[in-house]
Design a protein around this motif. Structure first.
Motif, PDB file in Angstrom:
ATOM      1  N   ALA A  75      -9.848  37.036  73.636  1.00 10.24           N
ATOM      2  CA  ALA A  75      -8.876  38.062  73.237  1.00 10.24           C
ATOM      3  C   ALA A  75      -8.774  39.156  74.297  1.00 10.24           C
ATOM      4  CB  ALA A  75      -9.281  38.658  71.892  1.00 10.24           C
ATOM      5  N   LEU A  76      -9.916  39.552  74.884  1.00 10.34           N
ATOM      6  CA  LEU A  76      -9.894  40.574  75.930  1.00 10.34           C
ATOM      7  C   LEU A  76      -9.200  40.057  77.185  1.00 10.34           C
ATOM      8  CD1 LEU A  76     -13.480  42.073  75.544  1.00 10.34           C
ATOM      9  CD2 LEU A  76     -11.323  43.131  74.870  1.00 10.34           C
ATOM     10  N   GLY A  77      -9.346  38.765  77.460  1.00  8.35           N
ATOM     11  CA  GLY A  77      -8.630  38.170  78.579  1.00  8.35           C
ATOM     12  C   GLY A  77      -7.134  38.184  78.362  1.00  8.35           C
ATOM     13  N   ALA A  78      -6.710  37.873  77.144  1.00  7.16           N
ATOM     14  CA  ALA A  78      -5.281  37.882  76.824  1.00  7.16           C
ATOM     15  C   ALA A  78      -4.699  39.284  76.902  1.00  7.16           C
ATOM     16  CB  ALA A  78      -5.056  37.290  75.431  1.00  7.16           C
ATOM     17  N   ALA A  79      -5.546  40.290  76.643  1.00  6.55           N
ATOM     18  CA  ALA A  79      -5.089  41.686  76.673  1.00  6.55           C
ATOM     19  C   ALA A  79      -5.138  42.295  78.069  1.00  6.55           C
ATOM     20  CB  ALA A  79      -5.947  42.524  75.723  1.00  6.55           C
ATOM     21  N   GLY A  80      -5.639  41.556  79.045  1.00  8.85           N
ATOM     22  CA  GLY A  80      -5.708  42.071  80.405  1.00  8.85           C
ATOM     23  C   GLY A  80      -6.943  42.885  80.710  1.00  8.85           C
ATOM     24  N   VAL A  81      -7.908  42.894  79.799  1.00 13.93           N
ATOM     25  CA  VAL A  81      -9.147  43.639  80.021  1.00 13.93           C
ATOM     26  C   VAL A  81     -10.071  42.865  80.959  1.00 13.93           C
ATOM     27  CG1 VAL A  81     -11.188  44.622  78.906  1.00 13.93           C
ATOM     28  CG2 VAL A  81      -8.967  44.745  77.775  1.00 13.93           C
ATOM     29  N   LEU A  82     -10.135  41.552  80.759  1.00 15.46           N
ATOM     30  CA  LEU A  82     -10.909  40.655  81.602  1.00 15.46           C
ATOM     31  C   LEU A  82      -9.965  39.712  82.334  1.00 15.46           C
ATOM     32  CD1 LEU A  82     -13.544  39.417  78.967  1.00 15.46           C
ATOM     33  CD2 LEU A  82     -13.924  41.163  80.693  1.00 15.46           C
ATOM     34  N   PRO A  83     -10.363  39.176  83.491  1.00 11.17           N
ATOM     35  CA  PRO A  83      -9.603  38.068  84.068  1.00 11.17           C
ATOM     36  C   PRO A  83      -9.551  36.920  83.065  1.00 11.17           C
ATOM     37  CG  PRO A  83     -11.168  38.945  85.666  1.00 11.17           C
ATOM     38  CD  PRO A  83     -11.491  39.592  84.352  1.00 11.17           C
ATOM     39  N   ALA A  84      -8.396  36.428  82.791  1.00 12.14           N
ATOM     40  CA  ALA A  84      -8.210  35.477  81.689  1.00 12.14           C
ATOM     41  C   ALA A  84      -9.060  34.224  81.845  1.00 12.14           C
ATOM     42  CB  ALA A  84      -6.737  35.105  81.571  1.00 12.14           C
ATOM     43  N   HIS A  85      -9.353  33.811  83.080  1.00 10.26           N
ATOM     44  CA  HIS A  85     -10.073  32.549  83.284  1.00 10.26           C
ATOM     45  C   HIS A  85     -11.555  32.653  82.946  1.00 10.26           C
ATOM     46  CE1 HIS A  85     -11.004  34.666  87.046  1.00 10.26           C
ATOM     47  NE2 HIS A  85     -12.051  33.879  87.138  1.00 10.26           N
ATOM     48  N   LEU A  86     -12.094  33.873  82.874  1.00 13.28           N
ATOM     49  CA  LEU A  86     -13.530  34.004  82.677  1.00 13.28           C
ATOM     50  C   LEU A  86     -13.987  33.514  81.307  1.00 13.28           C
ATOM     51  CD1 LEU A  86     -14.523  37.404  84.353  1.00 13.28           C
ATOM     52  CD2 LEU A  86     -14.864  35.084  85.209  1.00 13.28           C
ATOM     53  N   ALA A  87     -13.190  33.771  80.283  1.00 12.09           N
ATOM     54  CA  ALA A  87     -13.599  33.372  78.928  1.00 12.09           C
ATOM     55  C   ALA A  87     -13.800  31.863  78.849  1.00 12.09           C
ATOM     56  CB  ALA A  87     -12.565  33.830  77.905  1.00 12.09           C
ATOM     57  N   SER A  88     -12.876  31.100  79.415  1.00 14.29           N
ATOM     58  CA  SER A  88     -13.006  29.640  79.369  1.00 14.29           C
ATOM     59  C   SER A  88     -14.096  29.149  80.320  1.00 14.29           C
ATOM     60  CB  SER A  88     -11.666  28.974  79.702  1.00 14.29           C
ATOM     61  OG  SER A  88     -11.193  29.407  80.964  1.00 14.29           O
ATOM     62  N   ALA A  89     -14.234  29.804  81.481  1.00 13.41           N
ATOM     63  CA  ALA A  89     -15.244  29.378  82.446  1.00 13.41           C
ATOM     64  C   ALA A  89     -16.660  29.641  81.948  1.00 13.41           C
ATOM     65  CB  ALA A  89     -15.017  30.095  83.780  1.00 13.41           C
ATOM     66  N   LEU A  90     -16.826  30.623  81.071  1.00 12.23           N
ATOM     67  CA  LEU A  90     -18.164  31.038  80.629  1.00 12.23           C
ATOM     68  C   LEU A  90     -18.388  30.787  79.134  1.00 12.23           C
ATOM     69  CD1 LEU A  90     -18.251  34.434  82.570  1.00 12.23           C
ATOM     70  CD2 LEU A  90     -19.513  32.350  83.172  1.00 12.23           C
ATOM     71  N   THR A  91     -17.634  29.895  78.546  1.00  8.62           N
ATOM     72  CA  THR A  91     -17.743  29.661  77.098  1.00  8.62           C
ATOM     73  C   THR A  91     -19.167  29.306  76.680  1.00  8.62           C
ATOM     74  OG1 THR A  91     -15.437  28.973  76.927  1.00  8.62           O
ATOM     75  CG2 THR A  91     -16.919  28.268  75.170  1.00  8.62           C
ATOM     76  N   ALA A  92     -19.800  28.390  77.408  1.00  9.87           N
ATOM     77  CA  ALA A  92     -21.151  27.956  77.026  1.00  9.87           C
ATOM     78  C   ALA A  92     -22.140  29.115  77.139  1.00  9.87           C
ATOM     79  CB  ALA A  92     -21.589  26.793  77.908  1.00  9.87           C
ATOM     80  N   GLU A  93     -22.040  29.886  78.215  1.00 13.91           N
ATOM     81  CA  GLU A  93     -22.960  31.001  78.422  1.00 13.91           C
ATOM     82  C   GLU A  93     -22.751  32.103  77.383  1.00 13.91           C
ATOM     83  OE1 GLU A  93     -21.092  29.558  80.645  1.00 13.91           O
ATOM     84  OE2 GLU A  93     -22.295  28.990  82.402  1.00 13.91           O
ATOM     85  N   LEU A  94     -21.481  32.384  77.057  1.00 16.46           N
ATOM     86  CA  LEU A  94     -21.195  33.383  76.027  1.00 16.46           C
ATOM     87  C   LEU A  94     -21.696  32.920  74.661  1.00 16.46           C
ATOM     88  CD1 LEU A  94     -17.613  34.419  77.167  1.00 16.46           C
ATOM     89  CD2 LEU A  94     -19.568  35.964  77.006  1.00 16.46           C
ATOM     90  N   SER A  95     -21.575  31.643  74.391  1.00 13.32           N
ATOM     91  CA  SER A  95     -22.062  31.099  73.115  1.00 13.32           C
ATOM     92  C   SER A  95     -23.574  31.230  73.014  1.00 13.32           C
ATOM     93  CB  SER A  95     -21.647  29.631  72.974  1.00 13.32           C
ATOM     94  OG  SER A  95     -20.246  29.507  72.915  1.00 13.32           O
ATOM     95  N   GLU A  96     -24.256  31.048  74.137  1.00 16.07           N
ATOM     96  CA  GLU A  96     -25.716  31.181  74.143  1.00 16.07           C
ATOM     97  C   GLU A  96     -26.123  32.614  73.821  1.00 16.07           C
ATOM     98  OE1 GLU A  96     -29.508  30.535  77.203  1.00 16.07           O
ATOM     99  OE2 GLU A  96     -27.517  29.804  77.741  1.00 16.07           O
ATOM    100  N   VAL A  97     -25.423  33.589  74.409  1.00 21.63           N
ATOM    101  CA  VAL A  97     -25.716  34.993  74.090  1.00 21.63           C
ATOM    102  C   VAL A  97     -25.358  35.278  72.638  1.00 21.63           C
ATOM    103  CG1 VAL A  97     -25.164  37.398  74.603  1.00 21.63           C
ATOM    104  CG2 VAL A  97     -25.399  35.745  76.476  1.00 21.63           C
ATOM    105  N   ASP A  98     -24.238  34.751  72.186  1.00 25.94           N
ATOM    106  CA  ASP A  98     -23.797  35.008  70.815  1.00 25.94           C
ATOM    107  C   ASP A  98     -24.830  34.541  69.793  1.00 25.94           C
ATOM    108  OD1 ASP A  98     -21.408  35.962  69.200  1.00 25.94           O
ATOM    109  OD2 ASP A  98     -21.720  33.964  68.325  1.00 25.94           O
ATOM    110  N   ALA A  99     -25.563  33.489  70.129  1.00 28.16           N
ATOM    111  CA  ALA A  99     -26.602  32.993  69.218  1.00 28.16           C
ATOM    112  C   ALA A  99     -27.725  34.014  69.045  1.00 28.16           C
ATOM    113  CB  ALA A  99     -27.166  31.675  69.743  1.00 28.16           C
ATOM    114  N   ALA A 100     -27.842  34.959  69.993  1.00 31.46           N
ATOM    115  CA  ALA A 100     -28.869  35.994  69.903  1.00 31.46           C
ATOM    116  C   ALA A 100     -28.337  37.287  69.302  1.00 31.46           C
ATOM    117  CB  ALA A 100     -29.441  36.277  71.295  1.00 31.46           C
TER     118      ALA A 100
END
Length: 374
Positions: A76-101
Motif C-alpha cells: 500500500a505504501l508503494g502504491a501511495a509513492g512512499v516506497l519504491p513500488a518494486h520493493l514490496a514485491s522484491a522483499l515479500t519473504a523478508e517482510l513476512s518473516e519480520v511480520d511473524a515477530a
C-alpha cells in the motif's frame, strides 16, 4: 581479530504502521543491496563508526493492535509513492518473516516484558532497543505521577516493560513515554538508556535552523504561525483535539527555547485525508530589525512523513544500542538532534545539537577500543 558489533534487535511499538513499515522495508532493502543510505544520519562520515550495529544486521519485531501484514502495508505504501513500488514485491519473504515477530499488544506490563525477553533469547541478541512509533497520546492528566504500572498510558507502560526487560527505550512520539521520575529511576536501576521525544522531521526541523539565525542577528521575532496539513493515520489521529494539543505543544516549544522568549502565534495541524502519508506546512514569520523596521518571511515545506522518519528510527536504534553497550543509563540528551522536545538538558538550535551529537559519538568511541576508526 576484527571487531564484530553487538547483535541488536529493534522492537517497534506500532510495528505495522507507516513509519515502522518504511523503516523495516528500508533496512531489508539495504541488506539486499536494493537501496542506498540517503537520509541515514549515522552513515555520514562524522558519525559512521564500525562499532555501530550495521543497519542490515538489525533484527526486527514488535507489538501492534493492527492486523494488516507488513507485506500488504508495504504494498500500500508503494502504491501511495512512499516506497519504491518494486520493493514490496522484491522483499515479500523478508517482510513476512519480520511480520511473524509482530505480536498482539499484551494487556500488562509484565506481558510486554516477557515478549521482549523471548524475542532477545530467540534471536540470540546482545541487546534490544524498544522504539515507540505508535499513535500520539493525549496530554496526560495531572494525577499521572500517582498512577501504577497498569494505569499508565501505553507509551509509559512500554517504557516500563522495556526497562524491566533490560532494554533501551526511544519515544519517537510526543507521548509521555519515559518522562516520569519513577521510570527514570527504573531505567537507572536496570542500567539502560532512553531517549525522546517526538521525532523532528519537517516544519520543526526548519524552525530549529531558522530561529537561531534570527537570534544570532539580533532580529526580534514578533510572531511565528504555522499551518500543517497532514494525511494518513497520523493525521487521522491528530484530528482528536487531545492528541492534537500534545503535538502542537511539542512543535512550538523550540521557539521559546531558542529565542529566549515566546513570540505571538500558534501552530495548527489539520487533517487532510487526500494527502495520505504526505504533509505540507506553511509558516509566516514577522520580525523587526534596526529602528524597529518590520519585515516578514514565509516558507513552505512539502514532505513524506514516513520517508523522513524511517531512517531516523534506524539511526536511533544504532546510537541507543551503542550507548547501552558503552554502559550509559538514564536519559540521552545528546540525541536531541533527532527530537522536537528532547529529554534532558540540551540546546535547541540544530547546529548546536549536531555538535553535541558528534561529541557524543566521539566520546563513545573510547568504550570500543578494538573497533578502530572508519
Amino acid at each position: 581479530m576484527s571487531f564484530v558489533p553487538a547483535r541488536t534487535g529493534v522492537w517497534l511499538m506500532g510495528a505495522r504502521g507507516s513509519v515502522a513499515t518504511t523503516a523495516v522495508t528500508g533496512a531489508l532493502a539495504l541488506r539486499a543491496g536494493l537501496a542506498g543510505t540517503d537520509g541515514c544520519v549515522t552513515e555520514l562520515p562524522a558519525l559512521a563508526r564500525p562499532w555501530l550495529p550495521p543497519i542490515p544486521s538489525l533484527v526486527f519485531g514488535g507489538h501492534d493492535i493492527a492486523d494488516t501484514p507488513l507485506p500488504k502495508k508495504a504494498e500500500a505504501l508503494g502504491a501511495a509513492g512512499v516506497l519504491p513500488a518494486h520493493l514490496a514485491s522484491a522483499l515479500t519473504a523478508e517482510l513476512s518473516e519480520v511480520d511473524a515477530a509482530v505480536l498482539p499488544l499484551p494487556p500488562s506490563v509484565d506481558g510486554i516484558a516477557r515478549d521482549l525477553v523471548a524475542f532477545r533469547e530467540a534471536h540470540g541478541l546482545d541487546r534490544v532497543v524498544v522504539i515507540n512509533v505508535a499513535s500520539t497520546e493525549p496530554v496526560p492528566s495531572d494525577d499521572l505521577l500517582n498512577a501504577d504500572a497498569e494505569t499508565l498510558p501505553p507509551s509509559s507502560r512500554a517504557a516500563w516493560a522495556a526497562f524491566l526487560a533490560g532494554c533501551a527505550y526511544v519515544d519517537f512520539t510526543p507521548s509521555t513515554g519515559a518522562r516520569l521520575p519513577a521510570l527514570d529511576a527504573l531505567a537507572r536501576e536496570h542500567g539502560v538508556p532512553y531517549a525522546g521525544n517526538d521525532g523532528k522531521t519537517g516544519e520543526t526541523l526548519v524552525k530549529s535552523v531558522l530561529a537561531p539565525m534570527f537570534a544570532a542577528r539580533n532580529l526580534r521575532v514578533r510572531s511565528w504561525s504555522g499551518l500543517n496539513l497532514l494525511g494518513g493515520g497520523d493525521g487521522a489521529r491528530l484530528a482528536d483535539p487531545a492528541a492534537n494539543a500534545a503535538k502542537t505543544a511539542s512543535k512550538q516549544r523550540v521557539l521559546a527555547d531558542t529565542l529566549g522568549y515566546q513570540p505571538q502565534g500558534t501552530t495548527r495541524i489539520d487533517y487532510v485525508e487526500t494527502l495520505g502519508d504526505f504533509k505540507a506546512a506553511w509558516d509566516l514569520i514577522s520580525f523587526s530589525g534596526f529602528l524597529g523596521t518590520t519585515m516578514r518571511m514565509e516558507f513552505t515545506w512539502h514532505g513524506c512523513d514516513s520517508a523522513l522518519a524511517a531512517p531516523l528510527i534506524l539511526d536511533l536504534a544504532r546510537l541507543t544500542a551503542a550507548a547501552h553497550a558503552a554502559g550509559r543509563s538514564g536519559p540521552l540528551p545528546e540525541l536531541a538532534f533527532f527530537f522536537k522536545d528532547p529529554i534532558g538538558t540540551a540546546p535547541a538550535a540544530l547546529a548546536d545539537q549536531w555538535s553535541l551529537l558528534t561529541s557524543f559519538v566521539e566520546d563513545l568511541s573510547g568504550s570500543f577500543p578494538g573497533a578502530g576508526e572508519v
